[in-house]
Every structure is written in C-alpha cells, then in structure tokens.
Design a protein around this motif. Sequence first.
Motif, short mmCIF file in Angstrom:
data_model
loop_
_atom_site.label_atom_id
_atom_site.label_comp_id
_atom_site.label_asym_id
_atom_site.label_seq_id
_atom_site.Cartn_x
_atom_site.Cartn_y
_atom_site.Cartn_z
N ALA A 1 0.85 -1.19 0.00
CA ALA A 1 0.00 0.00 0.00
C ALA A 1 0.89 1.24 0.00
O ALA A 1 2.08 1.17 0.28
CB ALA A 1 -0.92 0.01 1.22
N ILE A 2 0.26 2.37 -0.31
CA ILE A 2 0.99 3.62 -0.38
C ILE A 2 0.09 4.73 0.19
O ILE A 2 -1.12 4.69 0.02
CB ILE A 2 1.42 3.90 -1.84
CG1 ILE A 2 2.41 5.04 -1.93
CG2 ILE A 2 0.24 4.14 -2.72
CD1 ILE A 2 3.03 5.16 -3.32
N ILE A 3 0.67 5.69 0.86
CA ILE A 3 -0.11 6.80 1.44
C ILE A 3 -0.62 7.68 0.30
O ILE A 3 0.13 8.04 -0.61
CB ILE A 3 0.76 7.60 2.43
CG1 ILE A 3 1.15 6.69 3.61
CG2 ILE A 3 0.04 8.86 2.90
CD1 ILE A 3 2.19 7.28 4.54
N GLN A 4 -1.89 8.03 0.35
CA GLN A 4 -2.54 8.77 -0.72
C GLN A 4 -1.84 10.09 -1.04
O GLN A 4 -1.59 10.39 -2.20
CB GLN A 4 -4.01 9.04 -0.37
CG GLN A 4 -4.75 9.78 -1.46
CD GLN A 4 -6.21 10.02 -1.11
OE1 GLN A 4 -6.70 9.60 -0.07
NE2 GLN A 4 -6.90 10.71 -1.99
N ASP A 5 -1.51 10.87 -0.03
CA ASP A 5 -0.85 12.16 -0.27
C ASP A 5 0.51 11.95 -0.94
O ASP A 5 0.90 12.71 -1.83
CB ASP A 5 -0.67 12.95 1.04
CG ASP A 5 -2.00 13.44 1.60
OD1 ASP A 5 -2.99 13.48 0.82
OD2 ASP A 5 -2.06 13.76 2.80
N ARG B 1 -12.52 0.89 -9.38
CA ARG B 1 -11.89 -0.03 -8.43
C ARG B 1 -10.52 -0.49 -8.90
O ARG B 1 -10.07 -1.60 -8.61
CB ARG B 1 -12.80 -1.20 -8.09
CG ARG B 1 -14.13 -0.73 -7.57
CD ARG B 1 -14.83 -1.42 -6.48
NE ARG B 1 -14.20 -2.28 -5.54
CZ ARG B 1 -13.88 -1.92 -4.30
NH1 ARG B 1 -14.08 -0.69 -3.89
NH2 ARG B 1 -13.35 -2.77 -3.47
N ALA B 2 -9.83 0.38 -9.66
CA ALA B 2 -8.46 0.11 -10.08
C ALA B 2 -7.50 0.41 -8.94
O ALA B 2 -6.41 -0.17 -8.87
CB ALA B 2 -8.10 0.94 -11.30
N ILE B 3 -7.91 1.31 -8.05
CA ILE B 3 -7.18 1.57 -6.81
C ILE B 3 -8.20 1.65 -5.68
O ILE B 3 -9.39 1.93 -5.91
CB ILE B 3 -6.33 2.87 -6.85
CG1 ILE B 3 -7.21 4.10 -7.04
CG2 ILE B 3 -5.25 2.79 -7.89
CD1 ILE B 3 -6.46 5.42 -6.87
N ILE B 4 -7.74 1.40 -4.48
CA ILE B 4 -8.60 1.51 -3.30
C ILE B 4 -7.93 2.48 -2.35
O ILE B 4 -6.74 2.35 -2.05
CB ILE B 4 -8.79 0.13 -2.61
CG1 ILE B 4 -9.48 -0.83 -3.59
CG2 ILE B 4 -9.57 0.27 -1.31
CD1 ILE B 4 -9.50 -2.27 -3.12
N ILE B 5 -8.67 3.46 -1.90
CA ILE B 5 -8.16 4.46 -0.98
C ILE B 5 -8.74 4.17 0.40
O ILE B 5 -9.96 4.15 0.59
CB ILE B 5 -8.56 5.90 -1.42
CG1 ILE B 5 -8.06 6.20 -2.83
CG2 ILE B 5 -8.06 6.92 -0.40
CD1 ILE B 5 -6.57 6.26 -2.97
N ALA B 6 -7.86 3.93 1.35
CA ALA B 6 -8.29 3.71 2.73
C ALA B 6 -8.44 5.07 3.41
O ALA B 6 -7.64 5.98 3.18
CB ALA B 6 -7.27 2.86 3.46
N LEU B 7 -9.45 5.19 4.22
CA LEU B 7 -9.70 6.46 4.90
C LEU B 7 -8.85 6.61 6.15
O LEU B 7 -8.64 7.71 6.63
CB LEU B 7 -11.19 6.59 5.23
CG LEU B 7 -12.12 6.57 4.02
CD1 LEU B 7 -13.56 6.63 4.47
CD2 LEU B 7 -11.80 7.72 3.09
#
Length: 180
Positions: free
Chosen positions: A138-142, A170-176
């Motif tokens: 995973a990678i941090i969104q910012d 749904r090519a990427i998923i962003i966790a809140l």
Amino acid sequence: GVGRVNADKVARLLEGLDDPIAAILKDSSIILTVIDNAVAEIIVRYLRMRWSLWEAEIFLFSLGLRRVDIRKVCDTLFGRDIKAAISADPFIAVEAIGFPKCDMMAEELKLARDAPERVDAGIIWVAESECKNRGHCAIIQDWLCINAQDKLGVTVECIQSAMSRLMTRRAIIIALQLGE
C-alpha cells in the motif's frame, strides 16, 4: 499448408507485380487461375492475418518501439486492430511493455500529457513501482499524489480527478485511515 508446387504456381503468376501481396488481398480471384479454391482460401486467410500484423509492426516501429517490444504488444493485443487500439489508447499495452514505453508512444501520437488514459495509467505505475521498490502493498494517498504529479508533470487537480476515476473503477482503493 499450401505446398511447394502450389506456392511456385502462385509465385510465377505474380512475378513482375510491384506488390503481389496487395494484389491478392485486393482481388483473391487472381490466384484461382493457377490453384483451387481451398488452397486460395488458405493463402488469403494467412495473408490477411499477416498483413495486419505487418502493418501493426511498422506502425509500432514508427512510434519508437524495438522489435522485442513490438512482439510483446502484438502478442498481447492479438486479434484486435492493433494500430487503431494503440492510436486510441497507447496505455492498453502497459502490461506488455510498461508505462515508460507506452508514454513514449503517447508522446509520438501527440497525446496530451494530461489525457485521462495517460494520467490513470501513470498513477497505477507510480503506485506499483513504489510499492514494489519498497516492499509494501500500500501507499499513502498524499505521497502518491505528490509523486505522481512529479513523475507525470501534471497538476494536482488532474491527479485528483484521475484518482477519483480509478477509485470508481476499483483500479485503486483508498483507505480512509491507516490500517483499513
């Protein structure tokens, strides 16, 4: 499956023509004077298949690809009109040859740097590259936004729009939150 005798008959018939392959593809009945219909169908079917691959190879070469990459693209997109598909979206070949080479083709095709297909593919490339290089899943969104903006040379708004499109598909998923 044509055999030497039939191949020789066709070769002699077409001797002297500037472009014998184009002549057969334009009017396949031209070879029916020296061979039977079943053999003529084999020849025409093969030439049509090969002709589209030859055209695709010439087109991909003109976009700067090397032979090994041309083969990968042709294998990946086999059965499709490769020239039309790549012209419409050069990033459909990203699985075969990677983002940088697709980006090179896009540049040759004069695709805008902020074209949705480029930015979408670029964000996924940046995320996958960084995760692979750092051993993460995973990678941090910012962090992804900043690096994608830097590597793709587009605005923050462009990156945010692309991320929204990618999340919808749904090519990427962003966790809140962390750990989600």
